[in-house]
Design an enzyme around this catalytic site. Sequence first.
Site, mmCIF file in Angstrom:
data_model
loop_
_atom_site.group_PDB
_atom_site.id
_atom_site.type_symbol
_atom_site.label_atom_id
_atom_site.label_comp_id
_atom_site.label_asym_id
_atom_site.label_seq_id
_atom_site.Cartn_x
_atom_site.Cartn_y
_atom_site.Cartn_z
ATOM 1 N N GLY A 720 9.104 11.170 0.965
ATOM 2 C CA GLY A 720 9.332 10.304 2.110
ATOM 3 C C GLY A 720 10.553 10.734 2.894
ATOM 4 N N CYS A 721 10.611 10.279 4.135
ATOM 5 C CA CYS A 721 11.712 10.691 5.016
ATOM 6 C C CYS A 721 13.046 10.116 4.559
ATOM 7 C CB CYS A 721 11.410 10.276 6.443
ATOM 8 S SG CYS A 721 10.912 8.551 6.628
#
Length: 906
Positions: A720-721
């Site tokens: 995930g970012c």
Amino acid sequence: MQSLGRPLLRQVASYSVTQKLSTRACSTLLVPSQRSVSSPKRQRRHVTRGFASSRYDDGSARSAVINVLNNIGSKREVQQYLAQFTSVSSQQFAVIKVGGAILTDYLDVLCASLRNLNQMGLFPVIIHGAGPQLNKLLEEAGVEPAYQEGIRITDGKTLGVARKLFLEENLKLAEALESWGVRARPITSGVLMADYKDKEIYQLVGEVNQVNVAPIKAAIADGYIPVLTCMAESEDGQVLNVNADKAAAELARALVPLKIVYLSEKGGIHDKETGKLVEAINLDEEYDEYMKKPWVIHGTRSKIRDIKTLLDDLPRSSSVAIIHPESLERELFTHSGAGTLIRRGTKLRQAESLSELDAERLSMLKKTLVRDREGLDAGAVVERYLETLKDRPFRAYYDENMEALAIVLPPSSGSSSALAHLATLTMSRSAWLSNIADNVFQNLKRDFPKLAWTVKQDDENLTWFSEKADGSIARRGEVLFWYGIESPEEVRELMSEFVQHGRQMFGDINLESQLHRAAAAAERIRAGAERLMGNRPGAQPMQARAFSTSARRPIIPSKADATPRRGYATTNPNPPLGIKNSEKEYPSKIALIGARGYTGQALIDLLNRHPNMDLCHVSSRELAGKRLKGYEKKEIIYENLSPDDVRRMAEKQEIDCWVMALPNGVCKPYVDAVDESGHKEALVIDLSADYRFTPSWTYGLPELVQRSKIASSTRVSNPGCYATAAQLGIAPLLPHLAPSPAHPTVFGVSGYSGAGTKPSPKNNVQNLTDNLIPYSLTDHIHEREISAQLGTEVAFIPHVAVWFAGIHHTISLPLAHEMTSRDVRNLYQDRYHGEKLVTVRGESPLVKSIAGKHGVEIGGFAVHSGGKRVVINVTIDNLLKGAATQCLQNMNLALGYAEYEGIPVE
């Protein structure tokens, strides 16, 4: 590598290597503490031959530094040079001349490098200048500088200003080294004696005529690095200004060190006509040529001339390196080195037939080839190999003692594709250490504009070969390198030939037919390239390379593991994905499932620029039937692919890589379809969170996860970012975190693109204006992801703001022991050194500066007054390195391309 059985570099003598510490242990040991600052009351310490006993001689610190050096070059290289450096008395290790600009702009970089050398028991002799500082002071004092042939005319007033300045700069450098835990002794007189240099013209300028090495030896015997300034004394005691380069040269004549290094903010000599760095100058062959060049004037001309005069008086193995301070360890401990290397060089002989060699030379050739062979039949094997050389054209390069030997199969006459093949390259240990290998390649590049060769993927000299190449691809443990190919068609034909024929083309085959098969492979490549180019009327080679290329720099191993980080293309032990039997067509075929969102669009843009990936299918239920925008290679119409469609396509092995860009909880049916198809080699990359906690999937964060693991995987979950930025921001400090119940806290703020394209309060610009919206304040999926990957509990508090792209983290980390801001920053710089997509800076990074960028920025490093809590800031573009860019890194690794291929690396 064996020069006959495998047609390149032989494995030279192996060396015992200090067991590499973990990255965490390494980082811990490299940090200078407040207690390490020198005290004037230290007792005199005994110095043995080569190693001084000091506070760093506890073994662990030395091992830690060797661990860092192993991440710059190969373990074998580091041990070779370290053994060489410690084989002589300490004052003979190196003379390092430090330019004045280094003291103002790169002092910490210099001190960090000298600290590492000192921790290994090495004591370079430092001499510095202060030219830029002097110019500034003279200007402020109203003194107009005057020069004659590039030498500063020094009157009494100028000398007064210069002497005061040089003493101040000398003390500044010594104190800076002490603050880094390096014992340094300023030596400002008693070493350099000089005569006046034409007193009527230059006044108080001296030429060194004698060097008293006693103060230098005494400093090193006491465990101090000697720090000299470029001031000398005449017989009558008059202080004279001497040129720092010339003073360094005289020191080198007196000490005869193994290495002579000039540190320059320019990082070397640059050709002013082309703007390119001059990597090496072989004086015996090129001196006259360089002195005739119109841009070799003034200081450059004087520098080259003076270095030649110096090297003429030193052993032939001596050289002078002009480098940037950031490259000091690379220059000292790797074959590839850095900056501009000036050496006398070794004149190479050439032969184009065995008849050109007399009996003695032919005997040497056989011995050179035999030394690379194992087994009782080595002599017979070499005889058969030489028989093959009688039947076809070749060109051999070798030095007087045949420590180095290269055999090239030139292109056939009349071929429009001038691709040659390097069939054999063998180097002795002394050839590596004396840079004959570089000299050989200089000759190859001069004589063969296009060249291809292979190396075993585990070869310890991959760093060096990568620097010599423009591009590469790997398959089944072999790496194909090439340079000089300008046409993408030629590159693809070369890659296809390599994949189809592999060892038959370059590898370990019957010696009797090796050259014939290599020649046949070369002809197939040339014919294919000519055919491809001929299919396009008036086609001309492209000037800008748009094919798979390695970064033209040394391969820097990852800090996350002992596996070399590949600047070259790599693959898993199996054939590259998508290969059926021995067939492979480039580029790789990609299918994107779920492309309506921002991340899908960002990935499409990257694939559009990737030379070896072909986007074939794009699936979006909302956009089905519409034309895909932003992809220029060909027209693509959005499809609405079902899991059954995916299964049928996978059964036919139409796709090399499936990218799932779907919302959380949606992609399982599509993954199951690929699994059920039986196409086990197909790569699947999931951008959602669905498989981030599945043990059978590889977590694809290349900077922290072993790249070799990603390269050998067919199921990769893209991080995930938020989680990517948080993990990179915390990982270097994991060994130093306070024990539970304390834990890191991550306050994260994302632009509204992170909320997706589906309308919601979190991507409503009107709602976000003059506002900051917190959400999922506990138990966010990224909180679980970060904690699981780091192995420690982390609190994550997300927010969304009004900007479009970009994430800002403020991370508070409790420490188990007191640390300084410098300590922490050193940890991060050491951990991420060489990582192209991670930037460590002192100041806090700004989110507005990261939007549209493909990397991560880490900074801040604010430590609480108590010394046991640090706050770090991290920024990342959530659509790029937080999603699409990272996805492409993983695709490149798993598909066998260069990791950063298609990624604009700044």
